[in-house]
Design an enzyme around this catalytic site. Structure first.
Site, PDB file in Angstrom:
ATOM      1  N   GLY A  65       0.833  -1.194   0.000  1.00 21.44           N
ATOM      2  CA  GLY A  65       0.000   0.000   0.000  1.00 21.44           C
ATOM      3  C   GLY A  65       0.864   1.240   0.000  1.00 21.44           C
ATOM      4  O   GLY A  65       1.964   1.247  -0.538  1.00 21.44           O
ATOM      5  N   CYS A  66       0.386   2.262   0.636  1.00 18.10           N
ATOM      6  CA  CYS A  66       1.080   3.546   0.718  1.00 18.10           C
ATOM      7  C   CYS A  66       2.489   3.375   1.278  1.00 18.10           C
ATOM      8  O   CYS A  66       2.663   2.821   2.353  1.00 18.10           O
ATOM      9  CB  CYS A  66       0.259   4.482   1.606  1.00 18.10           C
ATOM     10  SG  CYS A  66       1.124   5.949   2.151  1.00 18.10           S
ATOM     11  N   PHE A  67       3.493   3.876   0.567  1.00 20.48           N
ATOM     12  CA  PHE A  67       4.852   3.697   1.052  1.00 20.48           C
ATOM     13  C   PHE A  67       5.148   4.525   2.296  1.00 20.48           C
ATOM     14  O   PHE A  67       6.041   4.186   3.064  1.00 20.48           O
ATOM     15  CB  PHE A  67       5.916   3.880  -0.025  1.00 20.48           C
ATOM     16  CG  PHE A  67       5.884   5.119  -0.883  1.00 20.48           C
ATOM     17  CD1 PHE A  67       5.454   6.350  -0.425  1.00 20.48           C
ATOM     18  CD2 PHE A  67       6.320   5.034  -2.190  1.00 20.48           C
ATOM     19  CE1 PHE A  67       5.467   7.468  -1.244  1.00 20.48           C
ATOM     20  CE2 PHE A  67       6.341   6.139  -3.027  1.00 20.48           C
ATOM     21  CZ  PHE A  67       5.909   7.367  -2.543  1.00 20.48           C
ATOM     22  N   TRP A  68       4.416   5.600   2.533  1.00 26.22           N
ATOM     23  CA  TRP A  68       4.610   6.350   3.778  1.00 26.22           C
ATOM     24  C   TRP A  68       4.328   5.452   4.978  1.00 26.22           C
ATOM     25  O   TRP A  68       5.002   5.511   5.992  1.00 26.22           O
ATOM     26  CB  TRP A  68       3.684   7.555   3.852  1.00 26.22           C
ATOM     27  CG  TRP A  68       3.866   8.599   2.797  1.00 26.22           C
ATOM     28  CD1 TRP A  68       4.989   8.850   2.058  1.00 26.22           C
ATOM     29  CD2 TRP A  68       2.895   9.537   2.377  1.00 26.22           C
ATOM     30  NE1 TRP A  68       4.760   9.898   1.205  1.00 26.22           N
ATOM     31  CE2 TRP A  68       3.479  10.350   1.382  1.00 26.22           C
ATOM     32  CE3 TRP A  68       1.578   9.793   2.745  1.00 26.22           C
ATOM     33  CZ2 TRP A  68       2.806  11.380   0.757  1.00 26.22           C
ATOM     34  CZ3 TRP A  68       0.896  10.833   2.116  1.00 26.22           C
ATOM     35  CH2 TRP A  68       1.508  11.606   1.139  1.00 26.22           C
ATOM     36  N   CYS A  69       3.304   4.617   4.836  1.00 24.39           N
ATOM     37  CA  CYS A  69       2.867   3.754   5.939  1.00 24.39           C
ATOM     38  C   CYS A  69       3.842   2.617   6.187  1.00 24.39           C
ATOM     39  O   CYS A  69       4.171   2.315   7.338  1.00 24.39           O
ATOM     40  CB  CYS A  69       1.481   3.196   5.644  1.00 24.39           C
ATOM     41  SG  CYS A  69       0.243   4.484   5.368  1.00 24.39           S
TER      42      CYS A  69
END
Length: 175
Positions: free
Chosen positions: A9-13
């Site tokens: 999913g989101c790479f920030w996460c």
């Protein structure tokens, strides 16, 4: 040092989670798995490039094993959602583990088997690659440690992932 490339999913996460692990020296956000060269965030977010948002984890296998990294990966995102994580929808948010040197496939398959034993829904995580890694733009790197702490999306999504990490892998966290 060794590398693992994970798309959850989101790479920030995912970057926020893996940066907490002992033995991990670097987590870089980037793009992988599509045919074009040097994709941008805007292009990848459009869903047309076939690249996934991913992280490249540099780690010391004497401190944390590849199997442990994979177990953290499967425990801190939902590997049963096809081409999405929560509200992030599209192939760019798929659950995938990318082969780096060709020797990881058996370990990835074993991790999927372990993760499947804990769920009733089928795991849809793909094994992909090897493929070309493209680092994300500088403002995406270490995002949670900076701007992410003020981003409502990150504040809603990342703390529950970090709580799962602390609950299930307290013995693997940095001091």
């Amino acid at each position: 040092m060794a590398e693992a490339i994970l798309a959850g999913g989101c790479f920030w996460c995912t970057e926020a989670v893996f940066g907490q692990l002992a033995g991990v020296s670097k987590v870089e956000s980037g793009y992988i798995g599509g045919p074009g060269d040097n994709p941008t965030y805007k292009q990848v977010c459009s869903g047309t490039t076939m690249h996934a948002e991913a992280i490249r984890v540099t780690f010391d296998p004497a401190v944390i094993s590849y199997a442990d990294l994979l177990d953290v990966f499967f425990a801190t995102h939902d590997p049963t959602q096809l081409n999405r994580q929560g509200g992030d929808i599209g192939t760019q948010y798929r659950s995938a583990v990318f082969v780096v040197d060709g020797n990881e496939r058996g370990g990835i398959e074993a991790a999927i088997t372990r993760a499947q034993a804990e769920r009733s829904e089928p795991i849809v995580t793909t094994i992909e690659g090897p493929a070309t890694w493209w680092p994300a733009e500088d403002y995406h790197q270490e995002y949670w440690d900076g701007e992410g702490q003020r981003n409502p999306y990150c504040l809603a999504v990342i703390p529950p992932k970090l709580a799962k990490l602390r609950k299930g892998f307290a013995d693997r966290l940095k001091a």
